[in-house]
Design an enzyme around this catalytic site. Structure first.
Site, PDB file in Angstrom:
ATOM      1  N   ASP A  15       0.913  -0.875  -0.313  1.00 38.86           N
ATOM      2  CA  ASP A  15       0.229   0.021   0.080  1.00 38.86           C
ATOM      3  C   ASP A  15       0.523   0.891  -0.212  1.00 38.86           C
ATOM      4  OD1 ASP A  15       0.704  -0.630   2.799  1.00 38.86           O
ATOM      5  OD2 ASP A  15      -0.698  -1.010   3.194  1.00 38.86           O
ATOM      6  N   GLU A  75      -5.872   2.800   4.064  1.00 38.75           N
ATOM      7  CA  GLU A  75      -5.723   4.092   5.035  1.00 38.75           C
ATOM      8  C   GLU A  75      -7.830   3.644   5.355  1.00 38.75           C
ATOM      9  OE1 GLU A  75      -5.065   3.413   8.191  1.00 38.75           O
ATOM     10  OE2 GLU A  75      -3.681   2.372   7.921  1.00 38.75           O
TER      11      GLU A  75
END
Length: 207
Positions: A15, A75
């Protein structure tokens, strides 16, 4: 990248998003963008995947194909892994399996932590808006205090985990924002709180 002959295709995923935090560490690798910080170490994840890409393209000592996946919005943002899968990531590249990892402060350098089953939690966010009755702080009896209601909700949220979730399931509820009022002597009419829920099983997410 392709290695030696082989039919398997493996994805390596990292990520690469940040958090809306102003970084004040003054470290040489600190964020250069005001209001954004890689507080979860996702810059490290991207660096690890780039390092793996460099090594694999130089050596190519593996069987089959490796797909490098740089995933946005891990997130809790819109999209993330689900958007990439819905966009055809797995089918387009014929990926059989995907592997990823997350850095974790406190684990000794050179060590890996693994377990059977889930190891990183699923993320859900929540938001609660309250409308009371505004008034002067000197006469709270004539108002419905939104701030007191918000405080009661924050405390009550913790009883969800304590009394509504199987004790063998890991669930975390965190209230991360509370907004109400603009003056020190006025009870506000409106208030809002928001936060996140982390769960390791689909059953636990249905509490």
């Amino acid at each position: 990248g392709r290695g030696t002959a082989g039919s398997r295709t493996v994805g390596l995923r990292a990520d690469m998003d940040d958090l809306p935090i102003t970084e004040t560490t003054n470290l040489p690798y600190r964020s250069r963008v005001p209001g954004l910080m890689h507080a979860c170490g996702h810059d490290g994840h991207s660096s690890m995947l780039l390092g793996a890409a460099r090594y694999l393209t130089e050596v190519r000592d593996f069987s089959g194909t490796v797909i490098l996946v740089f995933q946005p919005a891990e997130e809790g943002g819109a999209g993330g892994a689900r958007a990439m899968i819905d966009d055809g990531l797995m089918k387009r590249f014929g990926i059989d399996e995907i592997y990823g990892m997350h850095n974790w402060p406190g684990i000794p350098v050179g060590s890996f932590a693994i377990r059977a089953g889930s190891i990183m939690a699923a993320f859900d966010s929540f938001s609660i808006e309250i409308e009371g009755k505004g008034g002067h702080a000197a006469t709270p009896d004539k108002a419905v205090d939104t701030v007191v209601v918000l405080a009661a909700i924050v405390n009550a949220l913790q009883s969800i985990v304590a009394r509504n979730v199987d004790p063998r399931d890991a669930v975390v509820i965190s209230t991360c924002q509370i907004h109400a009022g603009e003056a020190d002597n006025v009870i506000p009419q409106f208030g809002r709180l928001s936060g996140s829920v982390r769960t390791l099983t689909s059953a636990a997410s249905k509490f």
